[in-house]
Design a protein around this motif. Structure first.
Motif, PDB file in Angstrom:
ATOM      1  N   LEU A   1     -64.940  -4.921 -19.470  1.00 21.68           N
ATOM      2  CA  LEU A   1     -64.895  -5.450 -20.337  1.00 21.68           C
ATOM      3  C   LEU A   1     -66.156  -6.438 -21.071  1.00 21.68           C
ATOM      4  O   LEU A   1     -67.356  -6.668 -20.955  1.00 21.68           O
ATOM      5  CB  LEU A   1     -64.087  -6.027 -21.781  1.00 21.68           C
TER       6      LEU A   1
ATOM      7  N   GLU B   1     -70.915  -6.484 -21.885  1.00 22.79           N
ATOM      8  CA  GLU B   1     -71.383  -7.440 -22.314  1.00 22.79           C
ATOM      9  C   GLU B   1     -70.743  -8.032 -23.270  1.00 22.79           C
ATOM     10  O   GLU B   1     -71.131  -8.637 -24.381  1.00 22.79           O
ATOM     11  CB  GLU B   1     -72.853  -7.714 -22.278  1.00 22.79           C
ATOM     12  N   ILE B   2     -69.771  -7.527 -23.270  1.00 25.65           N
ATOM     13  CA  ILE B   2     -68.602  -7.324 -24.656  1.00 25.65           C
ATOM     14  C   ILE B   2     -67.809  -9.873 -24.162  1.00 25.65           C
ATOM     15  O   ILE B   2     -68.195  -9.893 -26.025  1.00 25.65           O
ATOM     16  CB  ILE B   2     -67.417  -6.741 -24.832  1.00 25.65           C
TER      17      ILE B   2
ATOM     18  N   TRP C   1     -64.104 -11.784 -28.823  1.00 26.63           N
ATOM     19  CA  TRP C   1     -65.160 -10.866 -28.732  1.00 26.63           C
ATOM     20  C   TRP C   1     -64.190 -10.078 -27.905  1.00 26.63           C
ATOM     21  O   TRP C   1     -64.246  -8.816 -28.486  1.00 26.63           O
ATOM     22  CB  TRP C   1     -66.127 -11.152 -28.446  1.00 26.63           C
ATOM     23  N   LEU C   2     -63.423 -10.519 -27.134  1.00 21.91           N
ATOM     24  CA  LEU C   2     -62.477 -10.377 -26.129  1.00 21.91           C
ATOM     25  C   LEU C   2     -61.384  -9.462 -26.545  1.00 21.91           C
ATOM     26  O   LEU C   2     -61.073  -8.247 -26.922  1.00 21.91           O
ATOM     27  CB  LEU C   2     -62.188 -10.652 -24.505  1.00 21.91           C
TER      28      LEU C   2
ATOM     29  N   ALA D   1     -62.318  -6.369 -29.557  1.00 14.23           N
ATOM     30  CA  ALA D   1     -62.783  -5.330 -28.764  1.00 14.23           C
ATOM     31  C   ALA D   1     -61.213  -4.461 -28.678  1.00 14.23           C
ATOM     32  O   ALA D   1     -61.648  -3.528 -28.479  1.00 14.23           O
ATOM     33  CB  ALA D   1     -63.783  -5.289 -26.889  1.00 14.23           C
TER      34      ALA D   1
ATOM     35  N   TRP E   1     -65.038   2.976 -24.490  1.00 11.81           N
ATOM     36  CA  TRP E   1     -65.438   0.957 -24.282  1.00 11.81           C
ATOM     37  C   TRP E   1     -66.982   1.299 -24.479  1.00 11.81           C
ATOM     38  O   TRP E   1     -67.290  -0.050 -25.006  1.00 11.81           O
ATOM     39  CB  TRP E   1     -64.619   0.698 -22.776  1.00 11.81           C
TER      40      TRP E   1
ATOM     41  N   ILE F   1     -66.949   1.031 -28.138  1.00 12.30           N
ATOM     42  CA  ILE F   1     -66.668  -0.376 -28.359  1.00 12.30           C
ATOM     43  C   ILE F   1     -67.683  -1.609 -28.108  1.00 12.30           C
ATOM     44  O   ILE F   1     -67.546  -2.391 -28.923  1.00 12.30           O
ATOM     45  CB  ILE F   1     -65.639  -0.770 -28.084  1.00 12.30           C
ATOM     46  N   GLY F   2     -68.235  -1.201 -27.092  1.00  6.64           N
ATOM     47  CA  GLY F   2     -69.935  -1.981 -27.088  1.00  6.64           C
ATOM     48  C   GLY F   2     -70.929  -2.238 -27.430  1.00  6.64           C
ATOM     49  O   GLY F   2     -71.302  -3.119 -28.182  1.00  6.64           O
TER      50      GLY F   2
ATOM     51  N   ILE G   1     -69.145  -3.724 -31.037  1.00  4.10           N
ATOM     52  CA  ILE G   1     -69.243  -5.560 -30.787  1.00  4.10           C
ATOM     53  C   ILE G   1     -70.922  -5.816 -31.139  1.00  4.10           C
ATOM     54  O   ILE G   1     -70.802  -6.853 -31.679  1.00  4.10           O
ATOM     55  CB  ILE G   1     -68.539  -5.814 -29.211  1.00  4.10           C
ATOM     56  N   ASP G   2     -71.848  -5.239 -30.207  1.00  2.00           N
ATOM     57  CA  ASP G   2     -72.960  -6.039 -30.462  1.00  2.00           C
ATOM     58  C   ASP G   2     -73.582  -5.788 -31.893  1.00  2.00           C
ATOM     59  O   ASP G   2     -74.635  -6.754 -32.082  1.00  2.00           O
ATOM     60  CB  ASP G   2     -73.581  -4.707 -29.063  1.00  2.00           C
TER      61      ASP G   2
ATOM     62  N   ARG H   1     -72.326  -8.765 -33.634  1.00  2.00           N
ATOM     63  CA  ARG H   1     -72.493 -10.056 -33.751  1.00  2.00           C
ATOM     64  C   ARG H   1     -73.498  -9.631 -34.167  1.00  2.00           C
ATOM     65  O   ARG H   1     -74.556 -10.397 -35.061  1.00  2.00           O
ATOM     66  CB  ARG H   1     -72.714  -9.376 -31.667  1.00  2.00           C
TER      67      ARG H   1
END
Length: 101
Positions: free
Chosen positions: A27, A31-32, A53-54, A57, A68, A71-72, A75-76, A79
């Motif tokens: 993760l 860059e999560i 954030w972790l 995720a 994943w 998911i990354g 999450i981006d 943000r």
């Protein structure tokens, strides 16, 4: 208590979430989140924001069963949305002061 002062060790995070260091490393590579302390994964420490954030995720992966990389990306986007929401609120405050004069 100030959220920026809160710290979570990688071992606390792994125990709380039921995951291993290897997954947390993955993760971080996506860059999560980034550790704020520690030179080796076993010594990593995350601030409250990084830990949040972790955990998001991990929850998204469990609930949506996405890979994943997806998911990354998600999450981006989350943000970016949060950043844009904060910018929009700031601009609305500035605008309201302009019209209130």
């Amino acid at each position: 208590m100030n959220n920026s002062l809160m710290r979570v060790t990688v071992s606390e995070l792994c125990e709380r979430q039921g995951v291993n260091y290897r997954l947390v490393m993955q993760l971080v590579e996506l860059e999560i989140a980034y550790p704020v302390e520690g030179d080796r994964v076993e010594n990593w420490v995350f601030d409250a924001t990084g830990a949040l954030w972790l955990e998001k995720a991990l929850r998204l992966q469990r609930e949506l069963e996405l890979d994943w990389v997806a998911i990354g990306m998600l999450i981006d986007l989350m943000r970016q949305r949060e950043r844009l929401r904060r910018e929009n609120e700031g601009l609305r405050r500035q605008l309201s002061r302009f019209f209130a004069s």
